[in-house]
Design a protein around this motif. Structure first.
Motif, PDB file in Angstrom:
ATOM      1  N   ILE A 198     101.306 -59.988 -23.928  1.00 32.40           N
ATOM      2  CA  ILE A 198     100.164 -60.589 -24.618  1.00 32.40           C
ATOM      3  C   ILE A 198      99.570 -59.525 -25.534  1.00 32.40           C
ATOM      4  O   ILE A 198      99.277 -58.407 -25.093  1.00 32.40           O
ATOM      5  CB  ILE A 198      99.084 -61.085 -23.631  1.00 32.40           C
ATOM      6  CG1 ILE A 198      99.609 -62.249 -22.788  1.00 32.40           C
ATOM      7  CG2 ILE A 198      97.805 -61.472 -24.368  1.00 32.40           C
ATOM      8  CD1 ILE A 198      99.851 -63.541 -23.549  1.00 32.40           C
ATOM      9  N   LYS A 199      99.395 -59.896 -26.804  1.00 30.62           N
ATOM     10  CA  LYS A 199      98.757 -59.005 -27.765  1.00 30.62           C
ATOM     11  C   LYS A 199      97.306 -59.452 -27.903  1.00 30.62           C
ATOM     12  O   LYS A 199      97.018 -60.623 -28.132  1.00 30.62           O
ATOM     13  CB  LYS A 199      99.473 -59.080 -29.106  1.00 30.62           C
ATOM     14  CG  LYS A 199      98.961 -58.086 -30.118  1.00 30.62           C
ATOM     15  CD  LYS A 199      99.806 -58.115 -31.375  1.00 30.62           C
ATOM     16  CE  LYS A 199      99.312 -57.053 -32.344  1.00 30.62           C
ATOM     17  NZ  LYS A 199     100.036 -57.093 -33.607  1.00 30.62           N
ATOM     18  N   SER A 200      96.403 -58.480 -27.750  1.00 27.97           N
ATOM     19  CA  SER A 200      94.982 -58.742 -27.907  1.00 27.97           C
ATOM     20  C   SER A 200      94.412 -57.619 -28.765  1.00 27.97           C
ATOM     21  O   SER A 200      94.382 -56.456 -28.342  1.00 27.97           O
ATOM     22  CB  SER A 200      94.289 -58.767 -26.540  1.00 27.97           C
ATOM     23  OG  SER A 200      92.912 -59.026 -26.685  1.00 27.97           O
ATOM     24  N   GLY A 201      94.038 -57.961 -29.997  1.00 24.53           N
ATOM     25  CA  GLY A 201      93.599 -56.936 -30.928  1.00 24.53           C
ATOM     26  C   GLY A 201      94.737 -55.959 -31.186  1.00 24.53           C
ATOM     27  O   GLY A 201      95.857 -56.374 -31.478  1.00 24.53           O
ATOM     28  N   ASP A 202      94.468 -54.679 -31.042  1.00 19.27           N
ATOM     29  CA  ASP A 202      95.496 -53.655 -31.238  1.00 19.27           C
ATOM     30  C   ASP A 202      96.296 -53.378 -29.976  1.00 19.27           C
ATOM     31  O   ASP A 202      97.201 -52.549 -29.994  1.00 19.27           O
ATOM     32  CB  ASP A 202      94.846 -52.338 -31.690  1.00 19.27           C
ATOM     33  CG  ASP A 202      94.349 -52.398 -33.115  1.00 19.27           C
ATOM     34  OD1 ASP A 202      94.786 -53.299 -33.869  1.00 19.27           O
ATOM     35  OD2 ASP A 202      93.526 -51.539 -33.482  1.00 19.27           O
ATOM     36  N   PHE A 203      95.959 -54.032 -28.880  1.00 16.57           N
ATOM     37  CA  PHE A 203      96.604 -53.737 -27.594  1.00 16.57           C
ATOM     38  C   PHE A 203      97.690 -54.747 -27.247  1.00 16.57           C
ATOM     39  O   PHE A 203      97.578 -55.935 -27.555  1.00 16.57           O
ATOM     40  CB  PHE A 203      95.566 -53.714 -26.465  1.00 16.57           C
ATOM     41  CG  PHE A 203      94.668 -52.520 -26.531  1.00 16.57           C
ATOM     42  CD1 PHE A 203      95.038 -51.309 -25.960  1.00 16.57           C
ATOM     43  CD2 PHE A 203      93.448 -52.594 -27.180  1.00 16.57           C
ATOM     44  CE1 PHE A 203      94.216 -50.199 -26.033  1.00 16.57           C
ATOM     45  CE2 PHE A 203      92.611 -51.498 -27.257  1.00 16.57           C
ATOM     46  CZ  PHE A 203      93.000 -50.294 -26.686  1.00 16.57           C
ATOM     47  N   LEU A 204      98.728 -54.230 -26.581  1.00 22.20           N
ATOM     48  CA  LEU A 204      99.817 -55.068 -26.085  1.00 22.20           C
ATOM     49  C   LEU A 204      99.952 -54.818 -24.594  1.00 22.20           C
ATOM     50  O   LEU A 204     100.125 -53.663 -24.162  1.00 22.20           O
ATOM     51  CB  LEU A 204     101.125 -54.718 -26.799  1.00 22.20           C
ATOM     52  CG  LEU A 204     102.325 -55.587 -26.411  1.00 22.20           C
ATOM     53  CD1 LEU A 204     102.148 -57.010 -26.972  1.00 22.20           C
ATOM     54  CD2 LEU A 204     103.615 -54.972 -26.922  1.00 22.20           C
ATOM     55  N   PHE A 205      99.876 -55.868 -23.824  1.00 20.09           N
ATOM     56  CA  PHE A 205     100.001 -55.803 -22.372  1.00 20.09           C
ATOM     57  C   PHE A 205     101.352 -56.415 -21.994  1.00 20.09           C
ATOM     58  O   PHE A 205     101.531 -57.641 -22.104  1.00 20.09           O
ATOM     59  CB  PHE A 205      98.849 -56.558 -21.707  1.00 20.09           C
ATOM     60  CG  PHE A 205      97.500 -55.981 -22.061  1.00 20.09           C
ATOM     61  CD1 PHE A 205      96.939 -54.989 -21.284  1.00 20.09           C
ATOM     62  CD2 PHE A 205      96.821 -56.411 -23.196  1.00 20.09           C
ATOM     63  CE1 PHE A 205      95.704 -54.437 -21.613  1.00 20.09           C
ATOM     64  CE2 PHE A 205      95.594 -55.874 -23.536  1.00 20.09           C
ATOM     65  CZ  PHE A 205      95.031 -54.878 -22.749  1.00 20.09           C
ATOM     66  N   CYS A 206     102.288 -55.556 -21.603  1.00 23.52           N
ATOM     67  CA  CYS A 206     103.659 -55.991 -21.304  1.00 23.52           C
ATOM     68  C   CYS A 206     103.825 -56.259 -19.816  1.00 23.52           C
ATOM     69  O   CYS A 206     103.519 -55.396 -18.982  1.00 23.52           O
ATOM     70  CB  CYS A 206     104.667 -54.922 -21.717  1.00 23.52           C
ATOM     71  SG  CYS A 206     104.637 -54.509 -23.464  1.00 23.52           S
ATOM     72  N   SER A 207     104.332 -57.436 -19.488  1.00 25.57           N
ATOM     73  CA  SER A 207     104.665 -57.744 -18.104  1.00 25.57           C
ATOM     74  C   SER A 207     105.783 -56.837 -17.631  1.00 25.57           C
ATOM     75  O   SER A 207     106.535 -56.285 -18.438  1.00 25.57           O
ATOM     76  CB  SER A 207     105.113 -59.202 -17.984  1.00 25.57           C
ATOM     77  OG  SER A 207     104.050 -60.075 -18.277  1.00 25.57           O
ATOM     78  N   GLY A 208     105.902 -56.712 -16.329  1.00 18.73           N
ATOM     79  CA  GLY A 208     106.962 -55.896 -15.758  1.00 18.73           C
ATOM     80  C   GLY A 208     108.331 -56.426 -16.132  1.00 18.73           C
ATOM     81  O   GLY A 208     108.557 -57.645 -16.138  1.00 18.73           O
ATOM     82  N   GLN A 209     109.223 -55.500 -16.452  1.00 13.29           N
ATOM     83  CA  GLN A 209     110.616 -55.849 -16.742  1.00 13.29           C
ATOM     84  C   GLN A 209     111.487 -55.376 -15.584  1.00 13.29           C
ATOM     85  O   GLN A 209     111.241 -54.315 -15.006  1.00 13.29           O
ATOM     86  CB  GLN A 209     111.085 -55.187 -18.036  1.00 13.29           C
ATOM     87  CG  GLN A 209     110.469 -55.769 -19.279  1.00 13.29           C
ATOM     88  CD  GLN A 209     110.933 -57.191 -19.537  1.00 13.29           C
ATOM     89  OE1 GLN A 209     112.094 -57.540 -19.323  1.00 13.29           O
ATOM     90  NE2 GLN A 209     110.026 -58.031 -20.005  1.00 13.29           N
ATOM     91  N   ILE A 210     112.486 -56.183 -15.267  1.00 15.71           N
ATOM     92  CA  ILE A 210     113.464 -55.825 -14.246  1.00 15.71           C
ATOM     93  C   ILE A 210     114.840 -55.807 -14.906  1.00 15.71           C
ATOM     94  O   ILE A 210     114.984 -56.251 -16.047  1.00 15.71           O
ATOM     95  CB  ILE A 210     113.383 -56.766 -13.014  1.00 15.71           C
ATOM     96  CG1 ILE A 210     113.654 -58.224 -13.384  1.00 15.71           C
ATOM     97  CG2 ILE A 210     112.020 -56.629 -12.329  1.00 15.71           C
ATOM     98  CD1 ILE A 210     113.686 -59.171 -12.187  1.00 15.71           C
ATOM     99  N   PRO A 211     115.857 -55.292 -14.218  1.00 14.50           N
ATOM    100  CA  PRO A 211     117.169 -55.116 -14.858  1.00 14.50           C
ATOM    101  C   PRO A 211     117.990 -56.396 -15.003  1.00 14.50           C
ATOM    102  O   PRO A 211     119.077 -56.551 -14.439  1.00 14.50           O
ATOM    103  CB  PRO A 211     117.865 -54.093 -13.958  1.00 14.50           C
ATOM    104  CG  PRO A 211     117.262 -54.302 -12.623  1.00 14.50           C
ATOM    105  CD  PRO A 211     115.830 -54.675 -12.890  1.00 14.50           C
TER     106      PRO A 211
END
Length: 124
Positions: free
Chosen positions: A20-33
């Motif tokens: 989710i991008k909010s303003g200048d920030f990006l909050f990335c969910s956890g990634q798995i292999p």
């Protein structure tokens, strides 16, 4: 708020966004292999898994117009803290001189039985 979605990273396996991008920030969910093309957990050791996780995270960052140098904070989730050194070695190859703040947390289990998951917060 803007939802980020790329086919270059695995599709979410639950009710959440890749980022989710909010303003200048990006909050990335956890990634798995997970291989984004097959939807399956990749074969290989913890180093291969960490590399796939970070490649997936990189794809999400790129979809938002960012890269690893934009990452402010990561959280690494490990099922076995004995994997710390191997994951750290792979992590260093991806982040190089860019050294975001980081936490590493031991957990009892992760989705699909994987051993590593990494989430991130980035800023444009």
């Amino acid at each position: 708020m803007e939802q980020i979605l790329t086919h270059e990273a695995p599709a979410p396996i639950g009710p959440y966004s890749q980022a989710i991008k909010s303003g200048d920030f990006l909050f990335c969910s956890g990634q798995i292999p997970i291989d984004p093309q097959t939807g399956n957990v990749i074969e290989g050791d913890i180093s291969a898994h960490a590399a796939r996780v970070l490649a997936n995270l990189g794809a999400v960052l790129q979809a938002a117009g960012l890269d690893y140098s934009n990452v402010l904070k990561t959280t690494i989730f490990l099922v076995d803290m004995n994997d710390f050194a191997a994951v750290n070695s792979v992590y260093e190859r991806y982040f190089g001189e860019s050294k975001p703040a980081r936490s590493t947390v031991a957990v009892s289990a992760l989705p699909k039985g994987v051993r590593v998951e990494i989430e991130a917060i980035a800023r444009a």
